[in-house]
Design a protein around this motif. Structure first.
Motif, PDB file in Angstrom:
ATOM      1  N   ALA A 168       6.067  40.846  36.566  1.00 58.64           N
ATOM      2  CA  ALA A 168       5.553  41.538  37.519  1.00 58.64           C
ATOM      3  C   ALA A 168       6.665  42.384  37.953  1.00 58.64           C
ATOM      4  O   ALA A 168       6.606  43.632  38.304  1.00 58.64           O
ATOM      5  CB  ALA A 168       5.265  40.563  38.623  1.00 58.64           C
ATOM      6  N   TYR A 173       6.690  35.998  37.430  1.00 56.69           N
ATOM      7  CA  TYR A 173       7.453  36.805  38.343  1.00 56.69           C
ATOM      8  C   TYR A 173       8.314  37.990  37.580  1.00 56.69           C
ATOM      9  O   TYR A 173       8.329  39.026  38.069  1.00 56.69           O
ATOM     10  CB  TYR A 173       8.387  35.785  39.116  1.00 56.69           C
ATOM     11  CG  TYR A 173       9.446  36.602  40.089  1.00 56.69           C
ATOM     12  CD1 TYR A 173       9.075  36.764  41.547  1.00 56.69           C
ATOM     13  CD2 TYR A 173      10.468  37.186  39.727  1.00 56.69           C
ATOM     14  CE1 TYR A 173       9.744  37.211  42.322  1.00 56.69           C
ATOM     15  CE2 TYR A 173      11.386  37.776  40.716  1.00 56.69           C
ATOM     16  CZ  TYR A 173      11.073  37.887  42.157  1.00 56.69           C
ATOM     17  OH  TYR A 173      11.782  38.557  42.869  1.00 56.69           O
ATOM     18  N   LEU A 231       6.178  46.584  48.223  1.00 51.14           N
ATOM     19  CA  LEU A 231       5.867  45.506  47.694  1.00 51.14           C
ATOM     20  C   LEU A 231       7.006  45.245  46.719  1.00 51.14           C
ATOM     21  O   LEU A 231       7.221  43.819  46.588  1.00 51.14           O
ATOM     22  CB  LEU A 231       4.575  45.751  46.538  1.00 51.14           C
ATOM     23  CG  LEU A 231       3.030  45.941  47.200  1.00 51.14           C
ATOM     24  CD1 LEU A 231       2.526  46.413  46.098  1.00 51.14           C
ATOM     25  CD2 LEU A 231       2.496  44.800  47.726  1.00 51.14           C
ATOM     26  N   ILE A 285      11.478  37.283  47.791  1.00 55.71           N
ATOM     27  CA  ILE A 285      10.709  35.936  47.736  1.00 55.71           C
ATOM     28  C   ILE A 285      11.726  34.895  47.590  1.00 55.71           C
ATOM     29  O   ILE A 285      11.995  33.873  48.167  1.00 55.71           O
ATOM     30  CB  ILE A 285       9.227  35.986  47.028  1.00 55.71           C
ATOM     31  CG1 ILE A 285       8.327  36.700  47.579  1.00 55.71           C
ATOM     32  CG2 ILE A 285       9.013  34.647  46.914  1.00 55.71           C
ATOM     33  CD1 ILE A 285       7.008  36.959  46.850  1.00 55.71           C
ATOM     34  N   VAL A 317       8.546  41.464  46.765  1.00 55.07           N
ATOM     35  CA  VAL A 317       8.732  40.501  45.545  1.00 55.07           C
ATOM     36  C   VAL A 317      10.379  40.275  45.456  1.00 55.07           C
ATOM     37  O   VAL A 317      10.377  39.244  45.043  1.00 55.07           O
ATOM     38  CB  VAL A 317       8.057  41.303  44.284  1.00 55.07           C
ATOM     39  CG1 VAL A 317       8.272  40.512  43.133  1.00 55.07           C
ATOM     40  CG2 VAL A 317       6.496  41.172  44.718  1.00 55.07           C
TER      41      VAL A 317
END
Lengths: 485, 182
Positions: free
Chosen positions: A237, A234, A191, A198, A195
């Motif tokens: 996170a 973002y 993950l 991206i 992330v």
């Protein structure tokens, strides 16, 4: 609005180094601009021809992957008897290799998460690379316990799933903790990696020339468009993932060490195990990052992104963790004597003077003596020596697990249950197969995925650029290509 | 690029392109002074100054905390149910609810659930994956992921008017101003 100094307004950057160090070893090469950096990193993926050297290496690694396939195929046909494992050494190469690979993976998380939280800005350019290493290392690690089950097709019995036998897993067992720790680790690493990718996929999508690349990268970017609303979530996170991955990585190798420490075997049953395993993991992981990064840097001319500063810092981390590991070895010897237990005392004696003492001395040479060279900055500046040391440490950390798993199991409490372990060709082929698989995946990674986080690398630039920009008066309307020094 | 819809294309908004973060922020301040409220900025890198200028706030961290809390509860509930209710094994009379042995898995579940909440929550709240968005109709926007900064005043803004908004944005000194077709 405060002038163009995002590094003082709480961005990713920190001030990990004094100005003197900064000057001697810059984190990023001089003269780079947003445009030239983006172009360089993305061209590695988008426009580079498939070069012969890469293809040759991929082919060799590919052959190794086939060997892995053959080893696994034969294993599934014949069962674990093709390995050298026996009673008492039921945990042979599988557990050695499992621990070794998991440990290697840990440097990736350390670099991507812990160094992010500690605001060590130099980590940015090696972040993606080492996270990829983590993912592939965890894949390799996962294979071993799975195939060690004997009947890997029943591997799902490890998970708490309702079944017709009404049986449930035993949650008080460290082996069960391992299942949860390693699968959580694999998930969170994937993950975190994705992330981070991206926004870079979005950059590549917008730079891609051909239609197919655009579509594939567009799907990978999921329609990322850099909206401020999105960036705000973002960033939270990403930072939280780093915060979550940090205790996770410590817990994973702690749990791996519990596999040993909760057992009663002399040499395993010790409270020193968790910290010493975690330090060893970071130690071997940094060695592996260097082993892979130094040739990649030379091959793709990444000297502006991976500077002497990175190599120097990694050398220092290896030295520090190597010393913690040395402390662990010293404590093992000390408690062998101080515990006053016959079995523990004999374990130490066996390690130092027994039949398997060669592997112990080789381990001391690889893990304690060799890294002492890292005290000297001349050594840390010598790329060839650094590469050599990193290989020696990789071997040494493998030997450490060999000594812990095999020599302890060979000689436990009862002489009547003693035995010897001799690895077979299938043990070696599976191990070398996973190394090939790892290299194969790394080669694919450096060709098809931006190996440095483009958008995070931007944050390294403003320091040098803000001067140029302020000198120009920072008018709007000028392109960033105009930034020269 | 023209929209492929058969109906009359409606306007998504007006887009101004800036060379750097500082001019974008100046543009945002100016647009706010002009009374626009429904705006979005697009930047190649996350910028705290832009987030601050647009007044974007989120309580995303609280969501992740709840995810982690749920994970702890789920992890403990699973182990308790299995060890005490579904498959009790009496080992030397030790308590069935041996909670210290459950800590590790509770911890791992906490991390797992929190991380999944962080990623899935971020994507879901951001409306991703999203195959189509009007801003991509503007050719210059390809550089939003590289080195240009964009400000879009949405057509849904009460003060929005195609002609005057264009003039207002142009006054901020952007590299270009373009209509964003839906």
């Amino acid at each position: 609005m405060s002038a163009n100094t995002p590094h003082t307004s709480g961005g990713h950057d920190g001030h990990g180094a004094t100005p003197a160090v900064e000057q001697r070893y810059p984190v990023i090469g001089p003269g780079l601009t947003v445009e030239s950096m983006t172009a360089k990193i993305s061209s590695l993926v988008l426009t580079r021809e498939i070069d012969r050297g890469w293809f040759l290496l991929l082919s060799i690694a590919g052959m190794g992957v086939m060997m892995l396939g053959v080893s696994i195929g034969w294993l599934l046909l014949r069962g674990v008897g093709i390995w050298g494992i026996n009673e008492p050494v039921a945990w042979g190469f599988d557990i050695i290799n499992f621990v070794w690979w998991i440990g290697i993976g840990h440097a990736g998380t350390l670099i991507s998460a812990i160094l992010l939280l500690l605001r060590q800005e130099w980590r940015t350019s090696i972040n993606r690379f080492s996270e990829a290493m983590t993912l592939f290392a965890v894949m390799c690690a996962g294979m071993f316990p799975l195939f060690h089950l004997g009947r890997p097709w029943l591997g799902f019995w490890l998970f708490p799933l309702p079944n017709t036998m009404s049986m449930w897993p035993q949650f008080r067992s460290p082996l069960m903790w391992d299942v949860f720790a390693v699968s959580t680790y694999a998930t969170v690493s994937a993950l975190f990696w994705y992330v981070g990718l991206i926004p870079d996929f979005a950059t590549l999508r917008d730079r891609a020339q051909n239609k197919v690349g655009k579509v594939i990268l567009g799907m990978a970017a999921m329609g990322w468009r850099g909206a401020t609303q999105h960036w705000a979530r973002y960033e939270v996170a990403y930072l939280l993932l780093a915060g979550l991955a940090t205790p996770l990585v410590v817990s994973v190798h702690t749990v791996v060490s519990f596999d040993f420490a909760v057992g009663v075997i002399p040499g395993w049953h010790a409270t020193i195990m968790p910290p010493y395993f975690v330090a060893g993991a970071v130690y071997s992981g940094f060695a592996m990052v260097l082993t892979l990064l130094l040739p990649t840097r030379a091959a793709y001319k990444l000297h502006d992104f991976v500077t002497q500063r990175h190599i120097d810092n990694m050398g220092k981390v290896m030295l520090a963790t190597g010393l913690i590991v040395a402390y662990g070895y010293a404590m093992e010897l000390f408690f062998g004597w101080y515990a006053g237990s016959t079995a523990e005392g004999f374990m130490v004696q066996n390690r130092l003077f027994g039949a398997a003492s060669t592997s112990y001395y080789a381990l001391i040479f690889c893990n304690i003596l060799t890294p002492q060279l890292l005290w000297f900055s001349a050594v840390r500046r010598n790329l060839l020596l650094m590469f050599g040391i990193s290989i020696v440490v990789n071997i040494g950390m493998w030997l450490e697990r060999y000594v812990i798993v095999v020599t302890c199991l060979e000689r436990d409490f009862l002489p009547s249950s003693w035995g010897d372990f001799h690895p077979t060709i299938w043990d070696w082929s599976l191990f070398l197969g996973t190394i090939s698989f790892f290299l194969f995946m790394m080669l694919l990674f450096i060709r098809f995925i931006p190996m440095m986080p483009i958008f995070e690398m931007h944050a390294l630039l403003p320091k040098s650029q803000s001067h140029a920009r302020l000198a120009r008066g920072g008018q709007a309307g000028e392109t960033l290509q105009a930034h020269t020094h | 690029m023209s929209a492929t819809h058969s109906e009359v294309p409606t306007l998504h908004g007006m887009m101004a392109e800036f060379a750097d973060e500082r001019s974008l922020i100046a543009g945002i301040e100016r647009a706010k002074a002009d009374g626009f409220t429904d705006m979005e900025a697009y930047t190649p890198v996350p910028s705290h100054d832009v987030i601050h200028a647009l007044g974007v706030k989120n309580r995303f961290a609280a969501l992740v905390f709840c995810g982690g809390l749920l994970g702890s509860c789920a992890g403990f509930a699973l182990q308790y149910m299995v060890s005490v209710e579904l498959y009790p094994v009496n080992i030397g009379g030790r308590p069935l609810n041996s909670w210290p042995a459950f800590i590790v898995i509770v911890f791992e579940c906490t991390i797992l659930f929190a991380a999944l909440t962080a990623v899935i929550g971020m994507l879901f709240l951001n409306g991703l994956p999203q195959p189509y968005h009007p801003v991509f109709n503007v050719p210059q926007f390809a550089r939003a992921s590289q080195d240009r900064y964009f400000l879009v005043v949405h057509a849904s803004d009460p003060k929005f008017d195609a002609r005057t908004t264009r003039e207002r944005l142009a006054a901020a000194g952007p590299l270009s101003v373009a209509e964003v077709q839906n």
